[in-house]
Design an enzyme around this catalytic site. Structure first.
Site, mmCIF file in Angstrom:
data_model
loop_
_atom_site.group_PDB
_atom_site.id
_atom_site.type_symbol
_atom_site.label_atom_id
_atom_site.label_comp_id
_atom_site.label_asym_id
_atom_site.label_seq_id
_atom_site.Cartn_x
_atom_site.Cartn_y
_atom_site.Cartn_z
ATOM 1 N N ASP A 3 0.917 -1.361 0.087
ATOM 2 C CA ASP A 3 0.070 0.111 -0.083
ATOM 3 C C ASP A 3 1.021 1.087 -0.088
ATOM 4 O OD1 ASP A 3 -2.461 1.240 -0.105
ATOM 5 O OD2 ASP A 3 -3.180 0.148 1.637
ATOM 6 N N ASP A 9 -9.956 2.789 -4.170
ATOM 7 C CA ASP A 9 -10.717 1.755 -3.477
ATOM 8 C C ASP A 9 -12.150 1.491 -4.133
ATOM 9 O OD1 ASP A 9 -8.713 0.985 -1.972
ATOM 10 O OD2 ASP A 9 -9.611 1.349 -0.068
#
Ligand SMILES: *[C@@H]1O[C@H](CO)[C@@H](O)[C@H](O)[C@H]1NC(C)=O
Ligand SMILES: *[C@@H]1O[C@H](CO)[C@@H](O)[C@H](O)[C@H]1NC(C)=O
Ligand SMILES: *[C@@H]1O[C@H](CO)[C@@H](O)[C@H](O)[C@H]1NC(C)=O
Ligand SMILES: *[C@@H]1O[C@H](CO)[C@@H](O)[C@H](O)[C@H]1NC(C)=O
Ligand SMILES: *[C@@H]1O[C@H](CO)[C@@H](O)[C@H](O)[C@H]1NC(C)=O
Ligand SMILES: *[C@@H]1O[C@H](CO)[C@@H](O)[C@H](O)[C@H]1NC(C)=O
Ligand SMILES: *[C@@H]1O[C@H](CO)[C@@H](O)[C@H](O)[C@H]1NC(C)=O
Ligand SMILES: *[C@@H]1O[C@H](CO)[C@@H](O)[C@H](O)[C@H]1NC(C)=O
Ligand SMILES: *[C@@H]1O[C@H](CO)[C@@H](O)[C@H](O)[C@H]1NC(C)=O
Length: 437
Positions: free
Chosen positions: A146, A211
């Site tokens: 990430d 997302d």
């Protein structure tokens, strides 16, 4: 001479990270984040693994579980090592990974190219080699990486590319040093800096968007994004469109509301665009429809095509002019090639049923002057032979996924005695006279 020496040093470094034999096809698996956020433990994840087996999803190819954010403690040990959370893993992570391996499922770790993960757990910046060693001890072979809590520019003197390259290099040297198969590296930098251009030099897949959310407008906007970067996908490097929000969206993300037709469109686009297929929903009470969609063998076969790695691409946008981005109304007519025939994806982006139409020769992969047998990859039926065009009615936000195979030369156009010309504005007789309609 000096320049040559520098060039070859870099070449070797990149070649090690790149050409490491893993990640040829898009990953298939399960990720804990969207359904559970931090709220999971051994019992809960093993229940997902068992559901994957029970519903035939492991057999269909979903053979990996990504433990997303929150599987360690929030502090490293005094030696700087990651520490497994003893409440989440009462028997230890090594036990958990060996249990799922017995079910044919491998285990994947999650970390971050900064100081902390997005949920505030330790990130791997400055601990790359040490963390890889720890994940190996725990039985992981894949890493989702990430992009939160990154150091300031004066510390790294690097951009996104350089920050991710640190882990890529660590993976290459870890594999070389331990003579083991390389970790897969899944870049989760949310499409910040065009990873579809450089991602292949660093990892095996890269997110092209932020997302996903479990409703249609989010699905449509990701498909719109993919319509401009589909060319980034190929063997060993895949555009990652994020998790599959099909089924019970659980407690982690807001409750989803995709209809059955929308869920089919979602799965079709992800499969044919060669995205990793990573389930993000709670499977323990999955419905028959959810399993039917996630387990669609015809579409999985194309996603995992061993001979053709390229994604489908739009040949006509439809609602909007070609090459115009529209997050709510993405491209409608897509095509591509596969080992099993020519692919078509037709998407009804309207909020109502619509009649859809295309000429076969609008697709680059079709041969003009030929007829094609049509196979429907959702009804799993042969639907006759197409001559020149296909017309179909689709429900709101619905999809058709078709596989076409050659059925011989097409007949002459009835009555006119003239041959057919799909590119009529350019066809000419041998004497140089243009065809006129
Ligand atoms: C980066 O800048 C900050 C603020 O000026 C400073 O405290 C820090 O020491 C610098 N770090 C490096 C590695 O130069
Ligand atoms: C689905 O949920 C989203 C987000 O709450 C909302 O904007 C949308 O209107 C909902 N769609 C339907 C069809 O209910
Ligand atoms: C599955 O469980 C969730 C949460 O417990 C619930 O909201 C959902 O309705 C259930 N779905 C089915 C199909 O039973
Ligand atoms: C997207 O397309 C729809 C349907 O044609 C249109 O109503 C809408 O205004 C378009 N949106 C943008 C941002 O162009
Ligand atoms: C499509 O793929 C098949 C199978 O690999 C191949 O034989 C064929 O030549 C390809 N067609 C085109 C137009 O590239
Ligand atoms: C389909 O082919 C017909 C006949 O050549 C042509 O008139 C029509 O414009 C084509 N339609 C599209 C969408 O290409
Ligand atoms: C193909 O035929 C099946 C069975 O009749 C039908 O359910 C399906 O909708 C057809 N597909 C298309 C694209 O027309
Ligand atoms: C579609 O193809 C058929 C021949 O199969 C032809 O008769 C018809 O005119 C075509 N339709 C369009 C709209 O081009
Ligand atoms: C060229 O050939 C076509 C087809 O035979 C014919 O219709 C046309 O008149 C010819 N043109 C000339 C200039 O001879």
């Amino acid at each position: 001479m000096l320049f040559l020496a520098i060039f070859s040093v870099h070449f070797v470094r990149y070649a090690v990270a790149l050409n490491n034999g893993v990640g040829k096809l898009p990953k298939m698996g399960y990720d804990t984040w969207n359904a559970f956020a931090c709220n999971y433990d051994q019992e809960r994840v093993l229940a997902q693994a068992e559901a994957m087996v029970k519903h035939g999803l492991v057999e269909a190819g979903y053979n990996s579980i990504i433990l997303d954010d929150c599987f360690t403690l929030k502090s490293r040990s005094t030696g700087g090592k990651l520490v497994e959370d003893p409440e989440k893993w009462p028997n230890g992570l090594k036990y958990f990974t060996s249990e799922i391996k017995k079910l044919g499922i491998s285990a994947s770790a999650y970390s971050d190219a900064g100081y902390q993960t997005c949920a505030g757990y330790p990130g791997s910046y400055g601990h790359e080699a040490q963390d890889l060693q720890t994940w190996t001890e725990w039985g992981f072979d894949y890493l989702k990486y990430d992009n939160c809590y990154i150091p300031f520019d004066n510390v790294t003197q690097e951009n996104v590319y350089g920050r991710y390259q640190r882990m890529s290099d660590a993976i290459a040297s870890h594999a070389a040093k331990t003579q083991s198969e390389s970790f897969w590296l899944s870049l989760c930098e949310w499409g910040w800096q065009q990873p579809w251009i450089w991602g292949k030099q660093i990892g095996h897949s890269w997110r092209i968007n932020g997302d996903i959310r479990p409703w249609w407008s989010a699905i449509a906007s990701i498909i719109d994004q993919a319509s401009f970067v589909y060319w980034g996908s190929g063997f060993y490097g895949h555009n990652d469109m994020d998790m599959l929000e099909i089924g019970n969206t659980g407690q982690g993300s807001p409750v989803g509301n995709l209809t059955y037709d929308e869920a089919k469109s979602h799965f079709t686009a992800w499969a044919l665009l060669k995205s990793p297929l990573i389930i993000g929903t709670d499977l323990t009470n999955a419905t028959r429809e959810t399993i039917e969609i996630l387990g669609n063998r015809d579409l999985i076969k194309i996603n995992q095509d061993p001979n053709i790695g390229e994604a489908i691409s739009p040949f006509r946008w439809g609602v909007n002019p070609d090459y115009v981005s529209n997050a709510t109304h993405p491209a409608q007519y897509w095509s591509g090639n596969s080992s099993y025939g020519v692919l078509f994806m037709v998407l009804n982006t309207y909020d109502r049923p619509a009649q859809m139409f295309f000429n076969l020769t609008e697709s680059w992969a079709i041969r003009a002057g030929r007829m094609y047998d049509v196979y429907d990859m959702w009804s799993h039926t042969n639907n006759g032979t197409a001559l020149r065009n296909i017309s179909l009615t689709l429900p709101a936000h619905g999809v058709a996924a078709l596989l076409l195979n050659d059925a011989g030369p097409e007949p002459e156009v009835e009555g006119t005695g003239l041959p057919y010309c799909a590119g009529y504005w350019q066809c000419s007789w041998p004497n140089g006279t243009y065809y006129s309609n």
